[in-house]
Scaffold this active site. Sequence first.
Site, mmCIF file in Angstrom:
data_model
loop_
_atom_site.group_PDB
_atom_site.id
_atom_site.type_symbol
_atom_site.label_atom_id
_atom_site.label_comp_id
_atom_site.label_asym_id
_atom_site.label_seq_id
_atom_site.Cartn_x
_atom_site.Cartn_y
_atom_site.Cartn_z
ATOM 1 N N GLU A 185 -39.072 7.190 -6.478
ATOM 2 C CA GLU A 185 -39.813 5.925 -6.518
ATOM 3 C C GLU A 185 -39.335 5.074 -7.695
ATOM 4 O OE1 GLU A 185 -41.651 4.564 -4.400
ATOM 5 O OE2 GLU A 185 -42.226 6.187 -3.058
ATOM 6 N N TRP A 237 -36.885 1.216 0.229
ATOM 7 C CA TRP A 237 -36.976 2.661 0.451
ATOM 8 C C TRP A 237 -35.888 3.122 1.426
ATOM 9 C CZ3 TRP A 237 -37.926 6.931 -1.568
ATOM 10 C CH2 TRP A 237 -38.105 8.099 -0.824
ATOM 11 N N TYR A 244 -39.471 10.331 8.970
ATOM 12 C CA TYR A 244 -40.100 10.376 7.645
ATOM 13 C C TYR A 244 -41.593 10.071 7.765
ATOM 14 C CZ TYR A 244 -41.237 8.946 2.862
ATOM 15 O OH TYR A 244 -41.844 8.806 1.643
#
Length: 206
Positions: free
Chosen positions: A48, A56, A26
């Site tokens: 988000e 996350w 990522y």
Amino acid sequence: MSTTFLGPDGEPRCGWAGATPEFLGYHDTEWGFPVRDDRRLFEKLSLEGFQSGLSWRTILAKRDDFRTAFHDFDIEQIARFTDHDVDRLLQNPGIVRHRGKIEAVVNNAGRALELVEREDSLAAFVWRYEPDAQNRAAPQAASTSAESIALSKELKKRGWKFVGPTTVYAFMQAMGLINDHLHECVIRPDVERARIDRRTQHQRPL
């Protein structure tokens, strides 16, 4: 203070990318690279919002399930979701089952369509808030900025939900409105080149 770690190729990267194996890909291929696709921008704002109060890592692990549940974040389809769809999503173990956050995505899809009608695209609107590089904090030294506060305020004014300044700042970091890779990070130059290419292409006459 943020530090680096050495990746499997022996090159330094932002320290957070070494926290878990799935972060590395990522970090190297997505985080910070500029995005102008409305669907991907809407997806990231939505994810988000779901991350609020969570990590996350949790959201990234569930991202494929989120994409399936929300029709790959097709804004028009989500805007047509009903209370029945919300109840259905609350039964989906593959996503974060939080009614307020799910309802916020549905609401925000409607607000995104309104914004696109007035501004031509979500990207055109969002990228107006790209900060001046000369006035930025050091990489990963802040969780908000004047621009994220301004964008958050404008989105809330237009009826968006779960778009506080910290959420918006994380969105700006990830979508390349700022290059927040550490100066020592091997990926930072790649991101900067992509940002320069984006500006050149955007300014090129049709």
